[in-house]
Design a protein around this motif. Structure first.
Motif, PDB file in Angstrom:
ATOM      1  N   ILE A 109       0.840  -1.204   0.000  1.00  0.00           N
ATOM      2  CA  ILE A 109       0.000   0.000   0.000  1.00  0.00           C
ATOM      3  C   ILE A 109       0.869   1.244   0.000  1.00  0.00           C
ATOM      4  N   LEU A 110       1.953   1.228   0.791  1.00  0.00           N
ATOM      5  CA  LEU A 110       2.803   2.416   0.840  1.00  0.00           C
ATOM      6  C   LEU A 110       3.434   2.680  -0.522  1.00  0.00           C
ATOM      7  N   GLY A 111       3.805   1.602  -1.235  1.00  0.00           N
ATOM      8  CA  GLY A 111       4.350   1.789  -2.578  1.00  0.00           C
ATOM      9  C   GLY A 111       3.334   2.443  -3.496  1.00  0.00           C
ATOM     10  N   MET A 112       2.092   1.947  -3.435  1.00  0.00           N
ATOM     11  CA  MET A 112       1.031   2.515  -4.273  1.00  0.00           C
ATOM     12  C   MET A 112       0.790   3.974  -3.918  1.00  0.00           C
ATOM     13  N   ILE A 113       0.896   4.287  -2.617  1.00  0.00           N
ATOM     14  CA  ILE A 113       0.650   5.664  -2.179  1.00  0.00           C
ATOM     15  C   ILE A 113       1.671   6.610  -2.791  1.00  0.00           C
ATOM     16  N   VAL A 114       2.945   6.187  -2.780  1.00  0.00           N
ATOM     17  CA  VAL A 114       3.981   7.055  -3.347  1.00  0.00           C
ATOM     18  C   VAL A 114       3.736   7.252  -4.840  1.00  0.00           C
ATOM     19  N   VAL A 115       3.334   6.169  -5.533  1.00  0.00           N
ATOM     20  CA  VAL A 115       3.048   6.284  -6.968  1.00  0.00           C
ATOM     21  C   VAL A 115       1.922   7.285  -7.201  1.00  0.00           C
ATOM     22  N   CYS A 116       0.844   7.168  -6.395  1.00  0.00           N
ATOM     23  CA  CYS A 116      -0.287   8.085  -6.561  1.00  0.00           C
ATOM     24  C   CYS A 116       0.124   9.521  -6.279  1.00  0.00           C
ATOM     25  N   ALA A 117       0.934   9.714  -5.240  1.00  0.00           N
ATOM     26  CA  ALA A 117       1.362  11.078  -4.898  1.00  0.00           C
ATOM     27  C   ALA A 117       2.145  11.675  -6.059  1.00  0.00           C
ATOM     28  N   LEU A 118       3.091  10.897  -6.614  1.00  0.00           N
ATOM     29  CA  LEU A 118       3.877  11.403  -7.737  1.00  0.00           C
ATOM     30  C   LEU A 118       2.971  11.693  -8.929  1.00  0.00           C
ATOM     31  N   ALA A 119       2.047  10.757  -9.210  1.00  0.00           N
ATOM     32  CA  ALA A 119       1.179  10.941 -10.373  1.00  0.00           C
ATOM     33  C   ALA A 119       0.332  12.192 -10.222  1.00  0.00           C
ATOM     34  N   SER A 120      -0.198  12.444  -9.009  1.00  0.00           N
ATOM     35  CA  SER A 120      -1.120  13.566  -8.877  1.00  0.00           C
ATOM     36  C   SER A 120      -0.397  14.902  -8.988  1.00  0.00           C
ATOM     37  N   ILE A 121       0.916  14.948  -8.712  1.00  0.00           N
ATOM     38  CA  ILE A 121       1.561  16.247  -8.941  1.00  0.00           C
ATOM     39  C   ILE A 121       2.209  16.324 -10.328  1.00  0.00           C
ATOM     40  N   MET A 122       2.368  15.193 -11.024  1.00  0.00           N
ATOM     41  CA  MET A 122       2.980  15.246 -12.360  1.00  0.00           C
ATOM     42  C   MET A 122       1.941  15.507 -13.454  1.00  0.00           C
ATOM     43  N   VAL A 123       0.721  14.994 -13.272  1.00  0.00           N
ATOM     44  CA  VAL A 123      -0.241  14.995 -14.374  1.00  0.00           C
ATOM     45  C   VAL A 123      -0.633  16.435 -14.729  1.00  0.00           C
ATOM     46  N   LYS A 124      -0.843  16.674 -16.032  1.00  0.00           N
ATOM     47  CA  LYS A 124      -1.047  18.052 -16.490  1.00  0.00           C
ATOM     48  C   LYS A 124      -2.498  18.508 -16.359  1.00  0.00           C
ATOM     49  N   ASP A 125      -3.410  17.556 -16.305  1.00  0.00           N
ATOM     50  CA  ASP A 125      -4.828  17.905 -16.240  1.00  0.00           C
ATOM     51  C   ASP A 125      -5.249  17.955 -14.775  1.00  0.00           C
ATOM     52  N   LEU A 126      -5.763  19.113 -14.349  1.00  0.00           N
ATOM     53  CA  LEU A 126      -6.038  19.284 -12.917  1.00  0.00           C
ATOM     54  C   LEU A 126      -7.178  18.397 -12.439  1.00  0.00           C
ATOM     55  N   MET A 127      -8.164  18.134 -13.318  1.00  0.00           N
ATOM     56  CA  MET A 127      -9.263  17.263 -12.905  1.00  0.00           C
ATOM     57  C   MET A 127      -8.722  15.857 -12.627  1.00  0.00           C
ATOM     58  N   SER A 128      -7.823  15.380 -13.495  1.00  0.00           N
ATOM     59  CA  SER A 128      -7.203  14.076 -13.250  1.00  0.00           C
ATOM     60  C   SER A 128      -6.418  14.098 -11.952  1.00  0.00           C
ATOM     61  N   ALA A 129      -5.715  15.210 -11.716  1.00  0.00           N
ATOM     62  CA  ALA A 129      -4.934  15.314 -10.480  1.00  0.00           C
ATOM     63  C   ALA A 129      -5.847  15.170  -9.268  1.00  0.00           C
ATOM     64  N   ALA A 130      -7.026  15.818  -9.336  1.00  0.00           N
ATOM     65  CA  ALA A 130      -7.968  15.738  -8.207  1.00  0.00           C
ATOM     66  C   ALA A 130      -8.445  14.312  -8.003  1.00  0.00           C
ATOM     67  N   ILE A 131      -8.742  13.616  -9.111  1.00  0.00           N
ATOM     68  CA  ILE A 131      -9.246  12.243  -8.990  1.00  0.00           C
ATOM     69  C   ILE A 131      -8.147  11.325  -8.460  1.00  0.00           C
ATOM     70  N   ILE A 132      -6.922  11.500  -8.961  1.00  0.00           N
ATOM     71  CA  ILE A 132      -5.822  10.661  -8.471  1.00  0.00           C
ATOM     72  C   ILE A 132      -5.598  10.934  -6.990  1.00  0.00           C
ATOM     73  N   PHE A 133      -5.775  12.206  -6.607  1.00  0.00           N
ATOM     74  CA  PHE A 133      -5.616  12.510  -5.188  1.00  0.00           C
ATOM     75  C   PHE A 133      -6.699  11.834  -4.348  1.00  0.00           C
ATOM     76  N   GLY A 134      -7.885  11.693  -4.916  1.00  0.00           N
ATOM     77  CA  GLY A 134      -8.934  10.939  -4.223  1.00  0.00           C
ATOM     78  C   GLY A 134      -8.534   9.484  -4.045  1.00  0.00           C
ATOM     79  N   ALA A 135      -7.949   8.899  -5.087  1.00  0.00           N
ATOM     80  CA  ALA A 135      -7.478   7.516  -4.988  1.00  0.00           C
ATOM     81  C   ALA A 135      -6.384   7.398  -3.933  1.00  0.00           C
ATOM     82  N   TYR A 136      -5.521   8.410  -3.900  1.00  0.00           N
ATOM     83  CA  TYR A 136      -4.457   8.457  -2.894  1.00  0.00           C
ATOM     84  C   TYR A 136      -5.057   8.430  -1.479  1.00  0.00           C
TER      85      TYR A 136
END
Lengths: 342, 128
Positions: free
Chosen positions: A9-36
């Motif tokens: 789970i911790l590995g997945m969390i780090v992946v989600c955190a990186l993805a939510s600040i890297m992704v260019k579309d803010l709506m996607s960032a919000a959704i990924i942050f929800g998954a996080y």
């Protein structure tokens, strides 16, 4: 405490955190942050902190994501490409983050091992809470008894902070009469189906709302014996109104719970909390010492009176949190105009 | 391996903190900065809850609190440390309330300047 699950789970969390600040579309960032947040919720459960998980589920993964979506919806969805070239600033930021991280990494070596029963954090006051909670308060859920009784002051001011945040949002955003600002941006950031009556979504939301509210009341009332309590129940109660606001429109929500009622309920919640404290004071005990309430409650001993006192303040917390969550959502979703919403 | 498992949570909390700090400093978009701030907050929560974990212990709710076993002696080692949970539970709710304030300020900035990019806002502030 299953360490394989913890690692995964911790590995997945780090992946989600990186993805939510890297992704260019803010709506996607919000959704990924929800998954996080949802993964966080799994992590808390895995570490045995069910109350924190229960809070994270409606707050982080639910209402927090809705706030982000509302804000992105009302502003712009895309990150501008033009500003990608600021390499100097990026390098500085990376350097700062790495230096801080390095400093903390050197400290990690001295921490007691994860899940060590003899770690200093588990030695002193927490053993008192665990062994005495039934004896002192007759509440089996230790988290509730510490939250509402042993550390009642803390929680009272946390509730006050939430109330203040709600007032601040109203003060920043609220515009009476819907007069446009200097830069009144033309509508939502992209084409939507706002106001489009989708029968299936509306029907299901309408059916869901009463059950959500009933469940929220159960969570508040049963917080002494199971995970839950005022904060969780209040957020679920607020989420039921937010769901109405999303699936119908803001008018529907505001007809059920008006702005004036929201502010009044927020006040009332904090007032109930502080009021119970003052009642204890008037009965000749310390502020928030619920054992004094046994003089008022028929059939309650000094110990069970503490349990009842906790229920009282949990209700206050639930009312305040519900009102403030709805109020923040209404202001964010309508840009302070209270007209149509998402 | 033993060492890795026993410190893994703390390493991840440091990593999350670095990600959050980097996003807060370097990202140009204000919403991204707020997401960075939220990641930073959850990193702290990971740290606290990790210190509360206990091997071989169960969730901090006394079993059979009112049953016939209520008289049984309660050992502190049977239950997870509840104190970090209490502190973090309220912190999560407060963090969503402050998130609301941050997003409200962002909406206010967007209302005034029409953009969320930091450099564009600075340009407009310098030459009104």
């Amino acid at each position: 405490m299953i360490w394989q699950l913890d690692l995964f789970i911790l590995g997945m969390i780090v992946v989600c955190a990186l993805a939510s600040i890297m992704v260019k579309d803010l709506m996607s960032a919000a959704i990924i942050f929800g998954a996080y947040s949802f993964l966080m919720c799994l992590l808390w459960t895995e570490m045995g902190s069910v109350d924190v998980a229960f809070t994270e589920a409606p707050v982080g993964a639910g209402v927090g994501t809705v706030f982000f979506i509302a804000a992105v919806f009302r502003t712009s969805r895309h990150v501008s490409r033009r500003s990608e070239g600021r390499l100097g600033m990026k390098f500085l930021g990376l350097l700062g983050a790495f230096m801080t991280g390095l400093l903390l990494m050197t400290g990690v070596h001295d921490f007691p091992g994860w899940a060590d029963p003899n770690s200093p954090a588990s030695q002193h006051v927490s053993t008192y809470y665990i062994t005495k909670t039934i004896e002192d308060t007759s509440v089996p859920n230790i988290v509730t008894s510490v939250l509402a009784d042993y550390r009642g002051f803390d929680t009272m001011f946390e509730t006050a902070v939430i109330f203040t945040a709600g007032i601040a949002v109203t003060l920043i955003l609220r515009r009476l009469g819907g007069g446009g600002g200097s830069h009144s941006v033309s509508g939502p950031a992209y084409t939507t189906t706002a106001g489009y009556p989708d029968t299936i979504i509306r029907f299901i939301s309408r059916q869901l709302v009463p059950f959500m509210q009933l469940y929220a009341l159960y969570v508040v009332a049963h917080g002494h014996h199971s995970p839950g309590g005022g904060f969780q129940g209040g957020v679920i109660l607020g989420a039921s109104f937010i769901l109405l606001g999303i699936s119908y429109d803001l008018k529907t929500t505001l007809n059920r719970i008006s702005e004036r009622a929201n502010i009044a309920l927020g006040n009332l919640g904090v007032l109930i909390y502080a009021g119970i404290g003052v009642v204890c004071l008037l009965l000749g005990a310390n502020f928030l010492d619920y054992s004094a309430l046994s003089k008022l409650l028929p059939g309650a001993t000094e110990i069970t009176a503490r349990s009842h006192g906790m229920l009282g303040i949990e209700i206050g917390v639930a009312i305040a949190v519900m009102a403030i969550m709805v109020s923040i959502y209404v202001n964010l979703a309508s840009h302070g105009k209270h007209d149509e919403g998402l | 391996m033993e060492y890795l498992i026993s410190k893994f949570n703390y390493w991840v909390y440091v990593a999350l903190m670095m990600i959050g700090l980097y996003a807060m400093i370097s990202k140009n978009n204000l919403v991204k900065k707020v997401i960075g701030m939220s990641i930073f907050q959850t990193a702290i929560i990971v740290f606290y809850v990790s210190t509360g974990a206990k091997k071989g212990a169960t969730i901090p709710i006394i079993a059979h609190g009112h049953g016939e076993a209520a008289e049984a002696v309660i050992e502190a080692s049977q239950y997870v440390n509840p104190l970090p949970h209490v502190l973090m539970l309220t912190a999560i709710v407060v963090s969503v309330a402050t998130l609301g304030v941050a997003l409200a300020i962002i909406l206010g900035i967007h209302r005034k300047y029409g953009t969320l990019e930091e450099d564009e806002i600075m340009e407009k502030v310098r030459q009104p």
